[in-house]
Structure formats: C-alpha cells, structure tokens
Design a protein around this motif. Sequence first.
Motif, mmCIF file in Angstrom:
data_model
loop_
_atom_site.group_PDB
_atom_site.id
_atom_site.type_symbol
_atom_site.label_atom_id
_atom_site.label_comp_id
_atom_site.label_asym_id
_atom_site.label_seq_id
_atom_site.Cartn_x
_atom_site.Cartn_y
_atom_site.Cartn_z
ATOM 1 N N GLY A 369 53.576 61.851 1.767
ATOM 2 C CA GLY A 369 52.662 61.294 2.689
ATOM 3 C C GLY A 369 51.219 61.181 2.367
ATOM 4 O O GLY A 369 50.358 60.818 2.620
ATOM 5 N N ALA A 370 51.150 62.418 1.664
ATOM 6 C CA ALA A 370 49.400 62.919 1.312
ATOM 7 C C ALA A 370 48.810 61.824 0.297
ATOM 8 O O ALA A 370 47.956 61.389 0.685
ATOM 9 N N VAL A 371 49.909 61.475 -0.819
ATOM 10 C CA VAL A 371 49.772 60.167 -1.904
ATOM 11 C C VAL A 371 50.054 59.346 -1.063
ATOM 12 O O VAL A 371 48.512 58.180 -1.292
ATOM 13 N N GLY A 372 50.504 58.459 -0.325
ATOM 14 C CA GLY A 372 50.353 57.398 0.426
ATOM 15 C C GLY A 372 49.836 57.473 1.539
ATOM 16 O O GLY A 372 48.786 56.302 1.361
ATOM 17 N N ALA A 373 49.385 58.407 2.461
ATOM 18 C CA ALA A 373 47.832 57.747 3.096
ATOM 19 C C ALA A 373 46.853 57.824 2.413
ATOM 20 O O ALA A 373 46.181 57.454 2.662
ATOM 21 N N ALA A 374 46.582 58.442 1.454
ATOM 22 C CA ALA A 374 45.382 58.355 0.715
ATOM 23 C C ALA A 374 45.086 56.695 -0.041
ATOM 24 O O ALA A 374 43.874 56.691 -0.434
ATOM 25 N N VAL A 375 46.349 56.351 -0.512
ATOM 26 C CA VAL A 375 46.363 55.524 -1.163
ATOM 27 C C VAL A 375 45.282 54.502 0.116
ATOM 28 O O VAL A 375 44.696 53.343 0.343
ATOM 29 N N LEU A 376 46.598 53.913 1.188
ATOM 30 C CA LEU A 376 46.395 53.342 2.115
ATOM 31 C C LEU A 376 45.395 53.302 2.905
ATOM 32 O O LEU A 376 44.361 52.852 3.862
ATOM 33 N N GLY A 377 45.027 55.031 3.190
ATOM 34 C CA GLY A 377 43.940 55.101 3.938
ATOM 35 C C GLY A 377 43.653 54.942 5.336
ATOM 36 O O GLY A 377 43.195 54.915 6.075
ATOM 37 N N ALA A 378 45.217 55.167 5.419
ATOM 38 C CA ALA A 378 46.181 54.887 7.040
ATOM 39 C C ALA A 378 46.633 56.254 7.194
ATOM 40 O O ALA A 378 47.861 56.623 7.022
ATOM 41 N N PRO A 379 46.187 57.715 7.502
ATOM 42 C CA PRO A 379 46.879 59.116 7.603
ATOM 43 C C PRO A 379 48.053 58.944 9.162
ATOM 44 O O PRO A 379 49.016 59.935 9.103
ATOM 45 N N ILE A 380 47.883 57.956 9.628
ATOM 46 C CA ILE A 380 48.639 58.447 11.126
ATOM 47 C C ILE A 380 49.494 57.148 10.933
ATOM 48 O O ILE A 380 50.915 57.833 10.739
ATOM 49 N N SER A 381 49.697 56.004 10.171
ATOM 50 C CA SER A 381 51.114 55.073 10.518
ATOM 51 C C SER A 381 51.370 56.135 8.773
ATOM 52 O O SER A 381 53.144 55.665 8.822
ATOM 53 N N THR A 382 51.092 56.784 8.120
ATOM 54 C CA THR A 382 51.238 56.881 6.787
ATOM 55 C C THR A 382 52.488 58.541 7.163
ATOM 56 O O THR A 382 53.468 58.330 7.069
ATOM 57 N N ALA A 383 52.091 59.308 7.749
ATOM 58 C CA ALA A 383 52.172 60.417 8.714
ATOM 59 C C ALA A 383 53.911 59.763 9.389
ATOM 60 O O ALA A 383 55.515 59.970 9.400
ATOM 61 N N MET A 384 53.493 58.414 10.351
ATOM 62 C CA MET A 384 54.842 57.929 10.685
ATOM 63 C C MET A 384 55.992 57.357 9.655
ATOM 64 O O MET A 384 57.038 57.665 10.201
ATOM 65 N N ILE A 385 55.502 56.357 8.805
ATOM 66 C CA ILE A 385 56.806 56.302 7.629
ATOM 67 C C ILE A 385 57.533 57.469 6.923
ATOM 68 O O ILE A 385 58.150 57.454 6.797
ATOM 69 N N VAL A 386 56.849 58.348 6.811
ATOM 70 C CA VAL A 386 57.203 59.486 5.514
ATOM 71 C C VAL A 386 58.099 60.099 6.733
ATOM 72 O O VAL A 386 59.327 60.535 6.756
ATOM 73 N N PHE A 387 57.575 60.087 8.084
ATOM 74 C CA PHE A 387 58.750 61.018 9.015
ATOM 75 C C PHE A 387 60.303 60.389 9.461
ATOM 76 O O PHE A 387 60.909 60.111 9.514
ATOM 77 N N GLU A 388 60.199 59.027 9.497
ATOM 78 C CA GLU A 388 60.629 57.918 9.768
ATOM 79 C C GLU A 388 61.979 57.800 8.800
ATOM 80 O O GLU A 388 63.106 57.485 8.898
ATOM 81 N N LEU A 389 61.821 57.662 7.307
ATOM 82 C CA LEU A 389 61.554 57.257 6.354
ATOM 83 C C LEU A 389 62.878 59.353 6.040
ATOM 84 O O LEU A 389 63.878 58.296 5.599
ATOM 85 N N THR A 390 63.047 59.510 6.702
ATOM 86 C CA THR A 390 63.483 60.925 5.901
ATOM 87 C C THR A 390 63.965 61.371 7.237
ATOM 88 O O THR A 390 64.847 62.156 7.400
ATOM 89 N N GLY A 391 63.631 60.874 8.356
ATOM 90 C CA GLY A 391 64.266 61.340 9.629
ATOM 91 C C GLY A 391 63.971 63.527 10.376
ATOM 92 O O GLY A 391 64.615 63.899 10.962
ATOM 93 N N ASP A 392 63.143 63.792 9.292
ATOM 94 C CA ASP A 392 62.691 65.151 9.380
ATOM 95 C C ASP A 392 61.338 65.488 10.012
ATOM 96 O O ASP A 392 59.820 65.216 9.663
ATOM 97 N N TRP A 393 61.829 65.320 11.546
ATOM 98 C CA TRP A 393 60.219 65.787 12.536
ATOM 99 C C TRP A 393 59.729 67.243 13.246
ATOM 100 O O TRP A 393 59.152 67.391 13.698
ATOM 101 N N GLN A 394 60.577 68.315 11.694
ATOM 102 C CA GLN A 394 60.468 69.640 12.214
ATOM 103 C C GLN A 394 59.142 70.075 11.216
ATOM 104 O O GLN A 394 58.702 70.861 11.698
ATOM 105 N N THR A 395 58.639 69.719 10.228
ATOM 106 C CA THR A 395 57.958 69.974 9.177
ATOM 107 C C THR A 395 56.366 69.355 9.991
ATOM 108 O O THR A 395 55.519 68.944 8.283
#
Length: 531
Positions: A369-395
């Motif tokens: 998520g950290a590298v993806g967000a930095a490249v996109l400049g989009a922390p909110i949508s990147t965090a959601m993509i990471v959560f939805e790609l993995t299904g892990d919302w607990q971390t």
Amino acid sequence: MRGPGQIEFWVIALMIGICAGLAALAFRLGIAALQRLAYGTDDLTMATVAGHLPWWWVLAVPIMGGLVVGLVLDRFTPDGRVRAVADVIEGAALEGGRVELREGLASAAASVITLGTGGSSGREGPVVHLAGVISTLVANRIKASPVTGRELLGCAVAGAVAASFNAPIAGALFAHEVVLRNFAIRAFAPIAISAVAGTVINRLRFGGMTEFNLPQAGTLSFYIELPAFMILGLICALVAAALMAAIFRAETVANRIMSRTGWPRWLRPTVAGALLGLIAIPYPHIIGVGYEATSAALTGRLDLWTAVVFALVKAVAVAITLGGRMGGGVFSPALVMGALTGLAFGILATSIAPQSSGNETLYALAGMGAVGAAVLGAPISTAMIVFELTGDWQTGIAVMTSISLSTALASRMVHRSFFLTQLKRRGVHIAEGPQVWLPQKMRVTAVMRDIGSKTAPSADLLRNMVADGQMMADTLTLEQALRHFDQSGGAFFPVVREDGPTPEILGAVYHIDALRALNAALGEAAAEQHG
C-alpha cells in the motif's frame, strides 16, 4: 441544452459502468489468452512456467511483442506514445471530460500485446483510458457540457477500476481522488453506481474471491510495533521515488538515443522488448503484471535476499518497459515493488525483535500500500485497493501508518504523483490547481470584442496600435494575455491573425474582460467541486 435529469443520468452511469466493466474484463482476458499462447500459462504462474521454457523463446517473445507494439503505435498515434491515466486526468481537467479516441484504442491494443508478450507493467493505466474512450463516445453523443463530461468520465473510470481489481469502494474513490481530483457530492451517486456495476461484471466471471489469498490474518503488537511501520513508510517513499525517477530517466535516455540515431519510432519498443527478454531469462518474475511475485511476498514464500533482488530487477524492467514506450500502467508494478520491499523489511524487523513483532507478511501488505499510494499520490483509494485485493481489514492501522508517511515524503520528492509529474514534463501544470491551468487553456479570442461591434474600439485606433506594434496574436492563451497586460499597463490591445503578409485585425481584448472571464471560470470550477 438542458442535459439529462438526475434519474436519467444515473441510468447512463449504470450503462457506462457495465460497458467499462466489460471492457476491463475483455482487456484482462485478452492478456491472459495471449500469455497462454506465448508462454503456456497466465500471470498467476508465469514465473514458474517461464523459468522452464527454452531461453531463446523467453528472449524472442518480448522482441516480437515489442515490434508489433511499435508498429501499432507508429501507425495510430501521432507521437508513438501509449495513453494512460495521466491523459485521462488531463482530459478531465482541460478537455471537458474527453479523451483521444483512436489513440486510446491503439494504446489498449498495444498494452494487451505488451503484457501478453513479456512486458513488465500493469493493466490499470490502459484500462482507465479505455474506459475514458467509452465515456467520451457517450459525452459526444449527448453533447454533454464539460461538467457532465467529467462526471461521465468519473463513472467510466470507477467501473473500469472496480472491474479490474474486484474493488468497488476503491474504484469509486480512485475516480474522485485521482481523476476528478475532487469529492463533489453531486458526482458521488452515479460514480458509485458505475463502480458497483463494474464489480458485478468482474464477479460474474471470476466470483467473489479476492485477488490475493493470505494464509492467515495479520497480527500487530499495537503501539510497540507502530514505529517500525512508520520507518517502513519512509523507506517505501524512497523506493517509490526511485522507481518513478528510473522510469523518467529511462524515458529521457531513450528520447536522446532516438534523437541522435534517427531510429524509426517503431524500433523503440522492439529494443525494449529485447532488453526485457534478456532480463527474463534469469528472472522470469518480471514478465507481465507480477501477481505471482506479489502473492509470494504476501504469503512469505521468499527469503530476504530474493525479495531484495526481485525488487531491484523489477524496477529496472518497469523502467525499460515504460521508457521504451511499450504499454501498460505503473500501479501494479508499484504494488509488486511495495510487497517485496515490505517483506524484506519485515524479515529484518521481526528478526531484530521477535517477541514484540507480528508476522513479516503484514509488513509486505503495508509496503504494498505504501509504495502504491506514493506512486499514485492517492492514499485513500490505494488503501482501499489493498484491503479489497487481500480481504484483510484487520490490519488497517498498520497499513494506514505506512501509507500516510510514504505519501507525505514522496510528494516532496516528486511532483505530487507519477501522473502529475508526467503531465508536468509535457508542460501541463494541473497540480497547481484551476487558477493556473484554466488561463492556460482559455484563448484570448474567447473574450475578444469583435471588430466593428459597438463596444469595441474604432477600427482606425486598432490599426494605429497595430502599426506601433501594440497587439496580441489570436493564438495567445489567457495566461499569456494577462501577463502582457500586467507588464504593459494597457487597458486593451488589438487581436490579430498573423497568417498573411500583414496582420489581420480580428477585434480587441480588454484587461477587464480577461479578468472577468477568469473569475467566471474559477467560480464554475468551485461550484462543480463543492456542488
């Protein structure tokens, strides 16, 4: 003139979401089919299978793919460049929500070929632009205003991203945060409808499974372990900045070589394909989107040295692919780089303090998520993509900690994001806001008083001013005109067309008219963003 009503617009948004979802699905299936034809497998097991193929075949496939890509782009684009997310952002800001049609279709074809024959990039960039082509066709058909055109574009992007990643929340947020660059309430409902439609298209074909299956839920020793995720975020910012710098450096070097040698444009992707083939012989994980390497990192199936080497080689391969103008996007490679970086850091962190550490795969998730967000400049949508790609919302707290620091630091090292830096390198300054790019887009002829009108100066006065050299060309932008007014102190100037031997006077532009037009445009932009 009236435009669609709210219910009509929602129906249009639904249809655009379905079409964008189908386009994303066709794009993905096209890549998989070409990969099976070239390598005998798809991206999920690409590295394993390609590692057992003859070396000459691994070398030859990207060369053939690069040649076809070069010919396609040379024939159907004026500059031999693939269209992707940056062009969609530009279309949203400057072109009333429209993107290039022919070039967009050619870019989609080139990207399918690139990813299917050994290119090392992602599928989200061309899919987003392909969705923009769909919305542009609709906008042109209904003669949509710029505001409506941008909202249609947002709907198409949301549907495409949601279908590509099986991530409806991230698709809607991506359209707002990255493409429209605002969270206008009026656009939220239709964009959400399109994102849901795109997700349904994906799940009808692939089911409700997440893209990556984690072996176990991540565990985090709260408070004690958070500083480690803060450090990881800063490291990921450096990795993201290095990846972006490598891509831009490769682009500059390739431009310089092409200029000095006079090679034809179609040869550039071919040479890039040859370099990728050479790298893929010892490191087949660079081929395609890289889901196998990402999955291996997220499940902890790589050791420290392998993760570091894979990340370095992947960065080189991505730079060659995009700098060589083959095709594809940058977000998926950023996820691969982040997962590998996070795993390497996690192995070190958990070995230093094993009693107070969670598992290293949690660091891989946060790094992704950290590298993806930095490249996109989009922390909110990147965090959601990471959560939805993995299904892990607990971390979430660990992922958000790394993402926030990574985005903050990387935005100081590049021009806010990869896409905005791309536009800046082309002379398009969208990051500064509408007060900068709006006057760059508007022409003086749009605010000119025509010669002979009652409110314009007399023709004799205008001719005398032109004879004294006091005039403005009809090609000037409002920004250039306002700068000229500030420097000269004049109240008005003749506007001339300089095609013939003598300037043809078209009318006059007044300082007050230019200021009023800019103020009205800024007011309209503010109303759209906050409406």
